[in-house]
Design a protein around this motif. Structure first.
Motif: not given
Length: 267
Positions: A72-76
């Motif tokens: 999720y952090a990478q996608q964010a």
């Protein structure tokens, strides 16, 4: 004395409660405090879909801050870069892209980030071919177009099978001609002011660096005219031979080229 001390104590406690209450209410005021990474991401995507990129960026940044590890952090991080791009904040968008590439050099979506980096600078130059009459060509810097070309080229080289590569190649072709036309217009600028050597050299640069661009037809023509104006008949004749052989049916040479006062300029 005891009563005065009690009053001071009560006042101090009230101050502490007041200050802590502000912090408490401040935390309670953040509706996202208890949201999961999945919900933060979903809400941010909804804001993006609604065109509220600033709000989306706020959610993505909270997501990354609270849940710094995981997909999720990478996608964010990727979505933040895209949101800045859609918001028109080129500097922040590029910074976000570069940060992602540096942090995740082996990410599965690295091809997309190279593509986005090209798009960010590409869109800044969409008006490159339509500036005549609006701004002196010598005042425009084609650096963004070159940066965009380099980003698309890196994508095409490293990820030839990427789904983004065909579009990147198409944009590269556009950029090549845009950059060639930039040099041609600068050459015309020099010619118009009697700087014939500078005009010939700039036209030669366009031909050397962008040999397949349509703009080289006019670049060759400028070389012929410039050498003729300087009385350099040998170089003029050489350029003329190349021009005639390469463009035997040239509308430029015949005076049939269409455009705003184009032929009148050369008369």
């Amino acid at each position: 004395m005891h009563g005065k001390s009690l009053k001071l104590l009560v006042l101090a406690c009230a101050t502490v409660v007041s200050l802590s209450g502000c912090g408490t209410f401040g935390e309670k005021g953040d509706d996202t405090k208890t949201w999961s990474a999945a919900r933060l991401y979903a809400e941010a995507k909804d804001e993006m879909a609604a065109g509220s990129y600033e709000k989306a960026i706020q959610y993505f940044e909270k997501l990354e801050s609270r849940y710094p590890f995981g997909t999720y952090a990478q996608q964010a991080q990727m979505e933040t870069a895209y949101s800045y791009y859609k918001q028109g904040d080129q500097a922040q968008a590029l910074a976000a892209v570069e940060r992602f590439i540096k942090l995740h050099p082996n990410h599965d979506n690295l091809d997309y980030m190279y593509y986005l980096r090209g798009l960010i600078t590409f869109n800044d130059q969409l008006g490159l071919l339509n500036f005549i009459g609006n701004q002196d060509i010598t005042e425009r810097d084609p650096k963004a177009s070159r940066d965009s070309f380099d980003a698309f080229k890196q994508l095409a080289t490293q990820f030839p099978n990427s789904k983004y590569t065909p579009d990147a190649i198409s944009r590269m072709k556009y950029l090549v001609n845009a950059l060639a036309q930039y040099d041609v217009h600068v050459a015309r600028y020099y010619f118009r002011r009697g700087a014939y050597l500078a005009a010939a050299n700039r036209a030669k640069t366009a031909i050397t660096e962008y040999p397949d661009a349509p703009a080289i037809e006019e670049a060759l023509f400028i070389m012929v005219k410039s050498y003729d104006a300087m009385g350099m008949t040998g170089l003029r004749d050489d350029a003329q031979r190349v021009f005639t052989k390469t463009f035997p049916n040239s509308e430029i040479a015949s005076g049939k080229k269409q455009g705003k006062n184009w032929w009148q300029f050369w008369k």
